[in-house]
Motif scaffolding. Structure first.
Motif, mmCIF file in Angstrom:
data_model
loop_
_atom_site.group_PDB
_atom_site.id
_atom_site.type_symbol
_atom_site.label_atom_id
_atom_site.label_comp_id
_atom_site.label_asym_id
_atom_site.label_seq_id
_atom_site.Cartn_x
_atom_site.Cartn_y
_atom_site.Cartn_z
ATOM 1 N N ALA A 179 0.841 -1.199 0.000
ATOM 2 C CA ALA A 179 0.000 0.000 0.000
ATOM 3 C C ALA A 179 0.875 1.247 0.000
ATOM 4 C CB ALA A 179 -0.914 -0.011 1.214
ATOM 5 N N GLY A 180 0.606 2.145 -0.929
ATOM 6 C CA GLY A 180 1.351 3.382 -1.040
ATOM 7 C C GLY A 180 2.604 3.287 -1.877
ATOM 8 N N TYR A 243 -4.639 -3.527 -10.283
ATOM 9 C CA TYR A 243 -4.267 -3.076 -8.943
ATOM 10 C C TYR A 243 -5.274 -2.070 -8.396
ATOM 11 C CZ TYR A 243 0.293 -5.046 -10.098
ATOM 12 O OH TYR A 243 1.309 -5.897 -10.460
ATOM 13 N N ARG A 246 -4.168 4.340 -5.427
ATOM 14 C CA ARG A 246 -4.244 5.383 -4.403
ATOM 15 C C ARG A 246 -4.014 6.764 -4.997
ATOM 16 N NH1 ARG A 246 -0.888 4.953 1.144
ATOM 17 N NH2 ARG A 246 -2.563 3.418 1.468
ATOM 18 N N THR A 316 -8.178 6.807 -4.760
ATOM 19 C CA THR A 316 -8.672 5.819 -3.804
ATOM 20 C C THR A 316 -10.053 5.310 -4.208
ATOM 21 O OG1 THR A 316 -7.428 6.872 -2.024
ATOM 22 C CG2 THR A 316 -9.234 5.418 -1.377
ATOM 23 N N GLY A 346 -3.147 1.369 -3.799
ATOM 24 C CA GLY A 346 -4.002 1.470 -2.632
ATOM 25 C C GLY A 346 -4.097 0.125 -1.934
ATOM 26 N N THR A 347 -5.209 -0.133 -1.292
ATOM 27 C CA THR A 347 -5.434 -1.409 -0.614
ATOM 28 C C THR A 347 -6.590 -2.137 -1.280
ATOM 29 O OG1 THR A 347 -6.918 -0.365 0.997
ATOM 30 C CG2 THR A 347 -4.584 -0.524 1.586
ATOM 31 N N ILE A 732 -3.488 -6.524 -1.304
ATOM 32 C CA ILE A 732 -2.562 -5.495 -0.825
ATOM 33 C C ILE A 732 -3.190 -4.852 0.405
ATOM 34 C CG2 ILE A 732 -1.419 -3.314 -1.369
ATOM 35 C CD1 ILE A 732 -1.489 -4.112 -4.314
ATOM 36 N N ASN A 733 -2.484 -4.907 1.513
ATOM 37 C CA ASN A 733 -3.020 -4.396 2.776
ATOM 38 C C ASN A 733 -2.325 -3.094 3.178
ATOM 39 O OD1 ASN A 733 -4.739 -6.703 3.145
ATOM 40 N ND2 ASN A 733 -2.885 -7.860 3.655
#
Length: 733
Positions: A179-180, A243, A246, A316, A346-347, A732-733
């Motif tokens: 994430a990020g 994906y 974000r 997001t 992002g997640t 993805i966390n």
């Protein structure tokens, strides 16, 4: 390019294969032309021990490779010299340098390579990539360097009288982002004729992995399209996976001498569907199926070093596989330019290709493991097939249950045998010239372990005393299940593209659990698992979930084997819904004991089957798996190809095994048809029959396959594409 100490680079994995030319010395083209390799464009193929498929120098000299444009390089795989057992001529210590522009050379580092293993060549017909001498044969991670050229200088060898290598393969920088973190990507500018590689290769950025990066003022690190119309300066960014997003960051064109070429208004679109279309015999990049994000105004750049991102967009909640950036206007200059583009993850769930698993089934055809392990014909091996099903030999099918010592049976439908006579030929046309070509309707493969290593794989195309179909009939293979010491499957007897009836197929097993191919399997012809009712048909064996204690498909076994199928409603297009039956394992071959879900209860009448999928657009083959963890923990997941053959791998979920499976989402758009068309003009390539393979999946993932085929199969245009392709679904966390 610099990376900060706390760089946001994700976990390196194998990216897209990058073709290149060998510039020097003479003969170095053998290192990049695929000659001597067991398959194409993957890291886990074998290289044979023939001297004419390798490079051997009498004195050490730098070896230089060139790409079409500056590419962000990830893994480098090296096959050391192994010809005629002269492994002591293989390179030991090497120095790697790169040039971003073909002029200046920058250091990468010094590395020690492993020596090739003669015993490996003798046993398997070739060596796997030898790579680094670190005890694990790890590839060299080039870390995303933006290289137009790479130079490998031999520093020492293993004591021989020559200096040699067998093959090298470069792969695009690709990382699995957290994430990020930045999502690695590739880009094309198809209409302007200008390479757009600088937009995503990190050149000019102070830290390519940071949204806070600044850009320099050197025009050589930027992209400028001299397009007459702004829409012809569009670029398409391929994330090489799907994906959650974000943030998008864009740096405007910052060359001091042409700041007015910077983009002023920019249209941003995204998609998990087709990024282009085929129109009038060309790829139409104004086509495709896109969702509009918006038109954004970019400020004019200042032409100074240290320029921050000109635009940052919060994404997001969005998920994408491709982005399209189309300039609408500039600041009055003669062209449309940008300096760099970066996307950050992002997640949520994501999916990306698995080059190693796919490489297992990209075959040249003459290596020992590709030739049938029973009643084989020398030089004639497994090249391609569809209809991939898998069975953990111990019968268990929970996610991640395959271990180092596990054994997996693969079952394929239509299978092409032969070998490629032009394996060192032109991309997109491998297999146009083939030797001893033949089609059988099914084949098997046996894999030891849980990793995609061809040294642990063996194909089988024949059973009994002859060399015809394993089933003994012209059937398309269906799902597999193990009951006791028997392996059961079904064969679809087809007419045209449709099922006519089914045969039940039962294999006896050897002591190691593998089907005993010394004899033909037992067949029950015209087994009653298909019925018609007016414009509707009901048929089974597309998918199996073994919910017994031994099957282990869920943590709550109820003692039944669930067999899934299709309720098809005729029409254009036909509507296909998932349906389900169940039976006790000891009664599997007694179809009178099967019971069918009618939406409320289990009944004896197949024609009362109720759809368990909410949408009537699933593929003829699919999978249903229990999800043990993550976003959908405790649910069941249906994986399929949308509308049978529409190039989109999708999934839907349900709280209950019997459905309804709903809230369909696109996992991945399969662009193999566009790749084949671009390579050789074959506009008939399509994808179909996506499904998951839980036991081969890593914990927290789901390994998914889909098939690739061509409506003009007999023209031999696209054989290098027509084998099972693999994806990894993860979170993805």
């Amino acid at each position: 390019m610099n990376r900060s100490a706390n760089s946001g680079r994700g976990t390196p994995i194998v990216g897209e294969f990058l073709p290149c030319r060998a510039l020097s010395p003479a003969g170095a083209e053998k290192l990049v032309d695929n000659s001597g390799m067991s398959g194409l464009r993957a890291p886990n193929h074998l290289h044979d021990g023939r001297a004419d498929n390798a490079l051997l120098l009498s004195t050490p000299a730098p070896i230089t490779f060139a790409f079409a444009s500056p590419q962000p390089l990830g893994f480098l795989f090296v096959w050391n010299y192994s010809a005629d057992g002269r492994v002591d001529c293989g390179l030991r210590d090497i120095r790697i340098e790169y040039s971003p522009d073909g002029e200046a050379w920058l250091p990468v580092g010094d590395f020690r390579l492993s020596r090739a293993l003669p015993e490996e060549t003798q046993k398997y017909g070739g060596n796997a990539a030898n790579n680094q001498a670190d005890g694990q044969r790890s590839p060299i991670d080039l870390g995303g360097i933006p290289a137009l050229q790479v130079r490998i200088t031999p520093l020492s060898n293993y004591g021989g009288s020559g200096w040699g290598l067998g093959e090298v393969r470069f792969f695009r920088d690709k990382t699995r982002p957290g994430a990020g973190q930045r999502i690695t990507a590739s880009v094309v500018a198809p209409l302007s004729g200008e390479t757009a590689a600088n937009l995503i290769n990190g050149r000019g950025l102070s830290d390519p992995d940071s949204v806070e990066a600044t850009h320099g003022a050197d025009a050589r690190t930027m992209w400028l399209a001299r397009a007459a119309e702004p829409q012809d300066a569009l670029v398409v960014i391929d994330l090489d996976g799907t994906y959650p997003l974000r943030e998008l960051a864009i740096w405007n064109y910052n060359a001091p001498e042409a700041l007015d070429c910077g983009v002023q208004e920019l249209l941003v679109e995204y998609t998990t569907d087709a990024p282009c279309s085929i129109k009038d015999g060309v790829l139409d990049y104004h086509g495709g199926k896109w969702q509009r994000l918006g038109v954004y105004t970019l400020p004019r750049a200042n032409g100074e070093d240290g320029m921050a991102a000109s635009l940052r967009v919060n994404l997001t909640g969005l998920r994408a596989q491709h982005l399209r950036l189309t300039p609408q206007s500039n600041y009055g200059g003669d062209g449309f330019g940008l300096s760099a583009v970066s996307l950050f993850a992002g997640t949520g769930w994501a999916a990306e290709p698995s080059r190693e698993w796919e490489g297992m089934f990209s075959n040249e055809g003459s290596f020992p493991h590709q030739i049938s392990g029973h009643n084989g014909r020398p030089g004639t091996g497994w090249i391609l097939a569809d209809g991939i099903y898998t069975l953990h030999i111990n019968g268990r099918d929970e996610v991640g249950s395959a271990q180092e010592g596990s054994r997996t049976l693969f079952l394929f439908s239509d299978t092409l045998l032969g070998n490629f006579r032009n394996f060192d030929g032109e991309f997109g046309k491998y297999g146009v010239t083939m030797d001893r070509q033949r089609l059988v309707n099914h084949s098997l493969a046996f894999l030891y372990g849980n990793r995609p290593d061809p040294r642990n794989l063996q194909f089988y195309m024949h059973a009994g005393e002859d060399t015809e179909n394993i089933f003994g009939k012209v059937d398309w293979a269906q799902e597999l299940v193990r009951v006791g010491d028997k392996i059961h499957t079904w064969g679809m007897r087809f007419q045209g593209w449709a099922a006519e009836f089914y045969d039940a197929v039962t294999f006896d097993t050897r002591e190691d659990g593998f089907p005993d191919l010394s004899k033909k399997p037992a067949l029950i012809e015209r087994t009653p698992i298909r019925e018609r009712d007016g414009e509707q048909s009901f048929e089974f064996s597309a998918c199996v979930l073994d919910n017994t204690v031994s099957g282990g498909a869920t943590p709550d076994p109820d003692g039944y084997i669930y067999i899934f199928g299709l309720r098809t409603i005729a029409g254009i297009p036909a509507q296909k819904y998932a349906i389900v039956a169940r039976v006790r394992p000891e009664q599997l071959t007694d179809n009178a004991q099967w019971r069918y879900w009618d939406g409320a209860d289990w009944v004896a009448d197949m024609k009362r089957c109720a759809p368990i999928s909410a949408e009537g657009c699933i593929s003829s083959e699919y999978s249903i798996s229990y999800v043990p963890s993550g976003l959908y923990a405790g649910k069941y997941m249906l994986v399929y190809t949308r509308d049978t053959m529409m190039n989109q791998v999708q999934f839907a979920t349900s709280d209950k095994l019997t459905g309804p499976y709903q809230d369909a989402q696109t996992v991945y758009f399969c662009d193999d048809g566009f790749s084949a068309f671009e390579a050789n003009g074959d506009a008939t390539v399509f994808t179909y029959n996506a499904k998951a393979h839980p036991h081969l999946s890593q914990p927290g993932e789901l390994l998914i396959t889909y098939n690739v085929n061509s409506m003009e199969f007999g023209k031999d245009l696209s054989h290098e594409f027509l084998h099972p392709h693999f994806l990894r679904y993860f979170e993805i966390n």
